[in-house]
Design a protein around this motif. Structure first.
Motif, short mmCIF file in Angstrom:
data_model
loop_
_atom_site.label_atom_id
_atom_site.label_comp_id
_atom_site.label_asym_id
_atom_site.label_seq_id
_atom_site.Cartn_x
_atom_site.Cartn_y
_atom_site.Cartn_z
N LEU A 55 0.89 -0.08 1.79
CA LEU A 55 1.92 -1.41 1.45
C LEU A 55 2.63 -1.59 1.26
O LEU A 55 4.15 -1.71 -0.02
CB LEU A 55 1.14 -2.76 1.59
N LEU A 56 2.10 -0.88 -0.52
CA LEU A 56 3.26 -1.11 -2.00
C LEU A 56 3.69 0.45 -2.21
O LEU A 56 5.00 -0.21 -2.34
CB LEU A 56 1.81 -0.14 -2.95
N ALA A 57 3.53 1.15 -1.27
CA ALA A 57 5.15 2.26 -0.89
C ALA A 57 6.17 1.71 -0.52
O ALA A 57 6.84 1.68 -0.69
CB ALA A 57 4.40 3.96 -0.62
N ILE A 58 5.96 1.47 0.83
CA ILE A 58 6.65 1.06 1.59
C ILE A 58 7.57 -0.40 0.28
O ILE A 58 8.95 -0.29 0.59
CB ILE A 58 6.47 0.39 2.46
N LEU A 59 7.00 -1.98 -0.39
CA LEU A 59 7.31 -2.74 -1.13
C LEU A 59 8.00 -1.91 -2.26
O LEU A 59 9.01 -2.74 -2.66
CB LEU A 59 6.43 -3.33 -1.49
N GLU A 60 7.81 -1.07 -2.98
CA GLU A 60 8.75 -0.10 -3.57
C GLU A 60 10.04 -0.19 -3.21
O GLU A 60 10.85 -0.14 -4.20
CB GLU A 60 7.60 0.67 -4.56
N LYS A 61 9.65 0.76 -2.34
CA LYS A 61 11.17 0.97 -1.70
C LYS A 61 12.48 -0.15 -1.32
O LYS A 61 13.73 0.09 -1.80
CB LYS A 61 11.07 1.74 -0.75
N LEU A 62 11.72 -0.89 -1.34
CA LEU A 62 12.30 -2.06 -0.38
C LEU A 62 13.56 -2.74 -2.22
O LEU A 62 14.61 -2.98 -1.87
CB LEU A 62 11.91 -3.08 -0.27
N ALA A 63 12.64 -3.06 -3.70
CA ALA A 63 12.70 -3.08 -4.17
C ALA A 63 13.75 -2.13 -5.00
O ALA A 63 14.93 -3.02 -5.78
CB ALA A 63 11.22 -3.69 -5.24
N GLN A 64 13.16 -0.68 -5.22
CA GLN A 64 14.69 -0.91 -5.27
C GLN A 64 16.18 0.25 -4.79
O GLN A 64 16.54 -0.67 -5.53
CB GLN A 64 14.34 1.02 -5.08
N ALA A 65 15.78 -1.02 -3.40
CA ALA A 65 17.27 -0.86 -2.78
C ALA A 65 17.12 -2.28 -3.17
O ALA A 65 18.24 -2.43 -2.68
CB ALA A 65 16.56 -0.83 -1.26
N ASN A 66 17.34 -3.30 -3.83
CA ASN A 66 17.23 -4.62 -4.06
C ASN A 66 17.51 -5.46 -3.23
O ASN A 66 17.55 -6.53 -2.89
CB ASN A 66 18.59 -4.37 -4.63
N LEU A 67 16.39 -5.20 -1.93
CA LEU A 67 15.82 -5.61 -1.41
C LEU A 67 15.08 -7.71 -1.27
O LEU A 67 15.48 -8.46 -0.57
CB LEU A 67 15.72 -5.31 0.58
N ILE A 68 14.09 -6.77 -2.04
CA ILE A 68 13.57 -7.84 -2.69
C ILE A 68 12.67 -7.62 -4.15
O ILE A 68 12.87 -6.33 -4.14
CB ILE A 68 11.91 -7.62 -1.95
N GLU A 69 12.25 -8.70 -4.46
CA GLU A 69 11.43 -8.58 -5.65
C GLU A 69 9.94 -8.39 -4.95
O GLU A 69 10.06 -9.26 -4.66
CB GLU A 69 11.88 -8.93 -6.90
N PHE A 70 9.25 -7.72 -6.35
CA PHE A 70 7.58 -8.32 -6.12
C PHE A 70 6.59 -7.94 -7.57
O PHE A 70 7.56 -6.84 -7.84
CB PHE A 70 6.77 -7.19 -4.68
N CYS A 71 5.30 -8.72 -7.26
CA CYS A 71 4.92 -8.59 -8.32
C CYS A 71 3.95 -8.46 -8.44
O CYS A 71 3.35 -9.30 -7.64
CB CYS A 71 5.63 -9.27 -9.87
N PHE A 72 2.81 -7.94 -9.35
CA PHE A 72 1.13 -7.58 -9.14
C PHE A 72 0.79 -9.33 -10.24
O PHE A 72 0.93 -9.99 -10.54
CB PHE A 72 0.68 -6.64 -9.80
N CYS A 73 -0.02 -10.32 -9.27
CA CYS A 73 -0.80 -11.52 -9.47
C CYS A 73 -2.03 -11.27 -10.23
O CYS A 73 -2.59 -11.53 -11.49
CB CYS A 73 -0.67 -12.32 -8.41
N ASP A 74 -2.44 -10.18 -9.18
CA ASP A 74 -3.81 -9.73 -10.02
C ASP A 74 -4.15 -8.47 -9.07
O ASP A 74 -3.31 -7.46 -8.72
CB ASP A 74 -5.16 -10.98 -9.89
N SER A 75 -4.98 -8.19 -9.11
CA SER A 75 -5.75 -6.90 -8.51
C SER A 75 -6.15 -6.75 -7.19
O SER A 75 -5.94 -6.08 -6.13
CB SER A 75 -7.09 -6.23 -8.94
#
Length: 122
Positions: A55-75
């Protein structure tokens, strides 16, 4: 369009195949017809997803395209943030509907994730 519904005890994410403007217009017309209050403002909404390497690879691509933002809460969890419109009956309500317009492929991906994963509202 994605519709995120926040109630006192739950959170639901739905993909709707309708333009955001049409849905908002219908909601405003309903409020006018029934004489109920409606409050709208540009806002952000967040929900939690379990941390998974695929899931992380997909979310990173979406964040780079400024479609979403995400951050880690914990592990175990990460928080996904979307920009859109908050609609409710009063200005300070914690229950309501959040709408966002992303690309159809991103919307379908997030909707599929919501069905496969246990999402939590943030």
């Amino acid at each position: 369009m994605l519709k995120l519904t926040y109630t006192k005890n739950s959170f639901n994410l739905d993909y709707l195949n309708i333009p955001l403007e049409n849905w908002v217009n219908q909601r405003v017309n309903l409020a006018l017809t029934t004489g109920t209050n409606i409050y709208m403002e540009p806002s952000t909404a967040a929900f939690l997803l379990p941390t998974e390497s695929s899931l992380l690879a997909i979310l990173e691509k979406l964040a780079q395209a400024n479609l979403i933002e995400f951050c880690f809460c914990d592990s175990s969890w990460l928080e996904v943030t979307l920009k859109g419109i908050w609609i409710t009956s009063t200005a300070n309500s914690e229950t309501g509907v959040f709408l966002t317009n992303l690309t159809p492929s991103v919307e379908l991906l997030l909707q599929q994730l919501s069905q496969k994963q246990q999402l939590c509202h943030a």
